[in-house]
Write a protein that holds these residues in place. Structure first.
Motif, PDB file in Angstrom:
ATOM      1  N   ASN A  54     -28.961  17.471 -22.792  1.00 48.65           N
ATOM      2  CA  ASN A  54     -29.499  17.798 -21.459  1.00 48.65           C
ATOM      3  C   ASN A  54     -30.943  18.302 -21.563  1.00 48.65           C
ATOM      4  OD1 ASN A  54     -27.158  17.053 -20.153  1.00 48.65           O
ATOM      5  ND2 ASN A  54     -26.319  19.120 -20.132  1.00 48.65           N
ATOM      6  N   ALA A  55     -31.204  19.188 -22.523  1.00 47.03           N
ATOM      7  CA  ALA A  55     -32.562  19.706 -22.710  1.00 47.03           C
ATOM      8  C   ALA A  55     -33.504  18.588 -23.151  1.00 47.03           C
ATOM      9  CB  ALA A  55     -32.562  20.829 -23.749  1.00 47.03           C
ATOM     10  N   ASP A  57     -33.207  15.311 -22.589  1.00 47.84           N
ATOM     11  CA  ASP A  57     -33.427  14.350 -21.500  1.00 47.84           C
ATOM     12  C   ASP A  57     -34.365  14.894 -20.424  1.00 47.84           C
ATOM     13  OD1 ASP A  57     -31.767  12.559 -22.770  1.00 47.84           O
ATOM     14  OD2 ASP A  57     -30.041  12.937 -21.470  1.00 47.84           O
ATOM     15  N   SER A  58     -34.336  16.193 -20.186  1.00 50.22           N
ATOM     16  CA  SER A  58     -35.128  16.747 -19.087  1.00 50.22           C
ATOM     17  C   SER A  58     -36.499  17.285 -19.517  1.00 50.22           C
ATOM     18  CB  SER A  58     -34.339  17.852 -18.385  1.00 50.22           C
ATOM     19  OG  SER A  58     -34.106  18.924 -19.280  1.00 50.22           O
ATOM     20  N   THR A  94     -31.472   7.354 -20.224  1.00 51.87           N
ATOM     21  CA  THR A  94     -32.266   8.282 -21.034  1.00 51.87           C
ATOM     22  C   THR A  94     -33.717   7.851 -21.152  1.00 51.87           C
ATOM     23  OG1 THR A  94     -31.726   7.093 -23.074  1.00 51.87           O
ATOM     24  CG2 THR A  94     -30.289   8.943 -22.461  1.00 51.87           C
ATOM     25  N   ARG A  96     -37.411   7.195 -21.414  1.00 47.48           N
ATOM     26  CA  ARG A  96     -38.575   8.079 -21.422  1.00 47.48           C
ATOM     27  C   ARG A  96     -39.768   7.255 -21.856  1.00 47.48           C
ATOM     28  NH1 ARG A  96     -39.598  13.003 -22.770  1.00 47.48           N
ATOM     29  NH2 ARG A  96     -37.501  13.727 -22.539  1.00 47.48           N
TER      30      ARG A  96
END
Length: 180
Positions: A54-55, A57-58, A94, A96
């Motif tokens: 989570n960290a 990905d964000s 995901t 990026r």
């Protein structure tokens, strides 16, 4: 001829049965406790990986470090890093931008990287000390890929450490685990 059984033999055989039943009960309790501990540990690891994911990905920027201590280890470790980067970029959930991925290749004394990330044409690489390179990981979710004879994955805060032998690195399961 029938043999007569006296009271001491009956008492003795009853005591043996009780001892065997007690041993079986203790073994059963040990097995149950082992299963519970295993399930807690494995669910805890999954929770830490999920939290890291989570960290990762964000975050606006992430780092991938390759620890290259020798030539044999370097090839499989770089292959894993490449597979990981490709999966991060190509997987819709995901995805990026390559420019938000810092890629660092280190050995015991130095580190090489592109100061622009992976998002554009690399004209020059930057060389620095390993300690300077590691400073870039502060406050940025980072994945450290390291050749080792023992296969392991460990999450510590915003860092994920993946170590493994040649086959483990070539399979690069973390690339698929982080992008599912």
């Amino acid at each position: 001829m029938a043999r007569s059984v006296n009271k001491t033999e009956k008492k003795k055989s009853g005591g043996n049965a009780l001892a065997i039943a007690l041993i079986i009960a203790i073994i059963a309790v040990i097995i149950v406790i082992s299963v519970v501990v295993y399930l807690r540990i494995s669910s805890s690891s999954a929770a830490h990986l999920s939290s890291f994911k989570n960290a990762f990905d964000s975050a606006p920027k992430v780092n991938i470090y390759v620890n290259a201590q020798n030539g044999t280890a370097l090839a499989s470790t770089v292959d894993c890093a490449t597979a990981l980067i490709e999966k991060i970029i190509e997987t819709p959930s995901t995805h990026r931008s390559p420019g938000t991925i810092g890629y660092y290749v280190m050995n015991s004394t130095s580190c090489v990287y592109s100061s622009n990330g992976l998002g554009g044409t690399i004209k020059n690489y930057t060389y620095t000390s390993t300690s300077n390179c590691l400073n870039f990981s502060k406050g940025v979710p980072s994945i450290f890929l390291n050749y080792s004879l023992e296969n392991s994955t460990y999450v510590s805060g915003s860092n994920l450490y993946v170590s493994g032998d040649t086959q483990f690195m070539q399979e690069c399961g973390i690339a698929y685990e982080l992008t599912k």
